[in-house]
Design a protein around this motif. Structure first.
Motif, PDB file in Angstrom:
ATOM      1  N   MET A  98     -42.588 -19.760  22.781  1.00  0.00           N
ATOM      2  CA  MET A  98     -43.661 -19.772  23.767  1.00  0.00           C
ATOM      3  C   MET A  98     -43.547 -18.603  24.727  1.00  0.00           C
ATOM      4  N   ALA A  99     -44.678 -18.009  25.079  1.00  0.00           N
ATOM      5  CA  ALA A  99     -44.758 -16.968  26.103  1.00  0.00           C
ATOM      6  C   ALA A  99     -45.705 -17.448  27.200  1.00  0.00           C
ATOM      7  N   VAL A 100     -45.475 -16.975  28.408  1.00  0.00           N
ATOM      8  CA  VAL A 100     -46.273 -17.396  29.561  1.00  0.00           C
ATOM      9  C   VAL A 100     -46.979 -16.191  30.172  1.00  0.00           C
ATOM     10  N   LYS A 101     -48.227 -16.391  30.538  1.00  0.00           N
ATOM     11  CA  LYS A 101     -49.006 -15.367  31.228  1.00  0.00           C
ATOM     12  C   LYS A 101     -49.603 -15.994  32.485  1.00  0.00           C
ATOM     13  N   LEU A 102     -49.269 -15.446  33.644  1.00  0.00           N
ATOM     14  CA  LEU A 102     -49.775 -15.963  34.916  1.00  0.00           C
ATOM     15  C   LEU A 102     -50.748 -14.967  35.526  1.00  0.00           C
ATOM     16  N   VAL A 103     -51.911 -15.457  35.937  1.00  0.00           N
ATOM     17  CA  VAL A 103     -52.922 -14.603  36.581  1.00  0.00           C
ATOM     18  C   VAL A 103     -53.387 -15.291  37.867  1.00  0.00           C
ATOM     19  N   PRO A 104     -52.773 -14.947  39.009  1.00  0.00           N
ATOM     20  CA  PRO A 104     -53.175 -15.563  40.268  1.00  0.00           C
ATOM     21  C   PRO A 104     -54.421 -14.899  40.861  1.00  0.00           C
ATOM     22  N   PHE A 105     -55.519 -15.604  40.796  1.00  0.00           N
ATOM     23  CA  PHE A 105     -56.783 -15.180  41.413  1.00  0.00           C
ATOM     24  C   PHE A 105     -57.728 -16.374  41.515  1.00  0.00           C
ATOM     25  N   GLY A 106     -58.013 -16.988  40.370  1.00  0.00           N
ATOM     26  CA  GLY A 106     -58.786 -18.224  40.345  1.00  0.00           C
ATOM     27  C   GLY A 106     -60.193 -18.087  40.869  1.00  0.00           C
ATOM     28  N   ASN A 107     -60.522 -18.884  41.901  1.00  0.00           N
ATOM     29  CA  ASN A 107     -61.865 -18.933  42.459  1.00  0.00           C
ATOM     30  C   ASN A 107     -62.067 -17.946  43.602  1.00  0.00           C
ATOM     31  N   ALA A 108     -61.177 -16.998  43.739  1.00  0.00           N
ATOM     32  CA  ALA A 108     -61.313 -16.004  44.808  1.00  0.00           C
ATOM     33  C   ALA A 108     -62.521 -15.103  44.538  1.00  0.00           C
ATOM     34  N   GLN A 109     -62.951 -14.403  45.573  1.00  0.00           N
ATOM     35  CA  GLN A 109     -64.061 -13.464  45.468  1.00  0.00           C
ATOM     36  C   GLN A 109     -63.576 -12.072  45.845  1.00  0.00           C
ATOM     37  N   GLU A 110     -64.122 -11.062  45.166  1.00  0.00           N
ATOM     38  CA  GLU A 110     -63.748  -9.681  45.432  1.00  0.00           C
ATOM     39  C   GLU A 110     -64.964  -8.889  45.914  1.00  0.00           C
ATOM     40  N   ASN A 131     -51.180 -15.265  46.546  1.00  0.00           N
ATOM     41  CA  ASN A 131     -51.599 -14.637  45.285  1.00  0.00           C
ATOM     42  C   ASN A 131     -51.042 -13.224  45.172  1.00  0.00           C
ATOM     43  N   MET A 132     -51.133 -12.477  46.275  1.00  0.00           N
ATOM     44  CA  MET A 132     -50.717 -11.082  46.261  1.00  0.00           C
ATOM     45  C   MET A 132     -49.200 -10.961  46.117  1.00  0.00           C
ATOM     46  N   ILE A 133     -48.458 -11.810  46.832  1.00  0.00           N
ATOM     47  CA  ILE A 133     -46.996 -11.774  46.723  1.00  0.00           C
ATOM     48  C   ILE A 133     -46.564 -12.054  45.285  1.00  0.00           C
ATOM     49  N   GLU A 134     -47.140 -13.074  44.675  1.00  0.00           N
ATOM     50  CA  GLU A 134     -46.751 -13.425  43.314  1.00  0.00           C
ATOM     51  C   GLU A 134     -47.151 -12.336  42.328  1.00  0.00           C
ATOM     52  N   THR A 135     -48.288 -11.699  42.555  1.00  0.00           N
ATOM     53  CA  THR A 135     -48.723 -10.603  41.699  1.00  0.00           C
ATOM     54  C   THR A 135     -47.770  -9.419  41.799  1.00  0.00           C
ATOM     55  N   CYS A 136     -47.383  -9.078  43.010  1.00  0.00           N
ATOM     56  CA  CYS A 136     -46.457  -7.959  43.203  1.00  0.00           C
ATOM     57  C   CYS A 136     -45.085  -8.265  42.613  1.00  0.00           C
ATOM     58  N   ILE A 137     -44.615  -9.498  42.782  1.00  0.00           N
ATOM     59  CA  ILE A 137     -43.317  -9.876  42.229  1.00  0.00           C
ATOM     60  C   ILE A 137     -43.332  -9.774  40.712  1.00  0.00           C
ATOM     61  N   MET A 138     -44.436 -10.186  40.074  1.00  0.00           N
ATOM     62  CA  MET A 138     -44.524 -10.073  38.619  1.00  0.00           C
ATOM     63  C   MET A 138     -44.499  -8.617  38.177  1.00  0.00           C
TER      64      MET A 138
END
Length: 258
Positions: A98-110, A131-138
């Motif tokens: 198994m491999a995992v892919k995480l994409v933190p954004f969801g229902n946010a608006q840009e 969301n931003m902290i987790e994205t940067c850490i990844m």
């Protein structure tokens, strides 16, 4: 190999926390990430059997890993529950298939323009920060998933981030993480999350939104939410690992009541 390293590190930290730092492998001089790097280190650290089993399992793989994608928000209660109670434990048990892919954004608006994107999150500014902290850490850490698990399982996702990073990746400078969070790199990385989320087919209607090998359906979503473990085991086409019942393993050691 990365998931194996995550498993070893999580187990090592968990053991030391639960037992006050007293480990049966106190003579081990290697980082948990290097326990399986050589025969000598595996023997010294008391994990030879586990390393051999993991390598044997990998040598028998003939099929692609099952990729589980999670499109989520850092403060969404349902996302946190799925990530902590279902996704991460399953990833540990089924690390070989198994491999995992995480994409933190969801229902946010840009909104905004290139280099100056502005993000508005469903659960407020703190969620955008999470969301931003987790994205940067990844982007910056080879062992990001245990850090994110630590954050999402804590009582305060955002304020636990620095401590969680220090536990699992002490070589990663927190100043560098925040430099990413507050700078153009983080802004661009989150923009990519926004683009990837917007490109989902079918378009996401809620979070957590789960994809299996890049595909989403109501049936896959329901099966993943009910038992991700069973879903991954059933979909893997190669030799099933022991955790899936591919081979029976019996543990016959008992502590007798004297």
């Amino acid at each position: 190999a990365k998931m194996k390293a995550l498993l070893l590190l999580v187990l090592a930290v968990g053991f030391n926390v639960q037992y006050g730092g007293s480990s049966m492998y106190s003579s081990c001089s290697e980082s948990p990430l290097n326990w399986c790097s050589s025969l000598d280190s595996a023997v010294e650290c008391g994990v030879l059997k586990s390393c051999l089993q993991s390598n044997f399992s990998k040598s028998r793989q003939t099929e692609d890993l099952i990729e589980v994608g999670l499109y989520y928000e850092s403060l969404c209660p349902g996302c946190r529950q799925f990530l902590v109670l279902m996704l991460f434990p399953t990833a540990i048990l089924l690390q070989d298939i198994m491999a995992v892919k995480l994409v933190p954004f969801g229902n946010a608006q840009e909104s905004g323009t290139t280099g100056k994107y502005v993000f508005t999150c469903q659960h407020g500014e703190q969620e955008c920060l999470g969301n931003m902290i987790e994205t940067c850490i990844m982007n910056m850490s080879q062992i990001a998933y245990p850090i994110i698990f630590c954050m999402e399982s804590s009582s305060d996702v955002v304020n636990s981030a620095k401590a969680c990073t220090g536990i699992y990746d002490p070589d990663l400078s927190w100043d560098k993480v925040m430099g990413c969070v507050n700078g153009p790199l983080g802004n661009q990385l989150m923009h990519q999350n926004a683009l990837e989320t917007a490109a989902l087919k079918p378009p996401h209607e809620y979070v957590p939104w789960i994809t299996i090998n890049g595909e989403h359906s109501d049936d896959l979503q329901q099966k993943a939410m009910t038992s991700l473990f069973s879903l991954v085991c059933s979909m893997y086409k190669g030799t099933k690992p022991a955790a899936c019942g591919g081979s029976q393993m019996h543990y016959q050691n008992y502590c007798q009541n004297k």
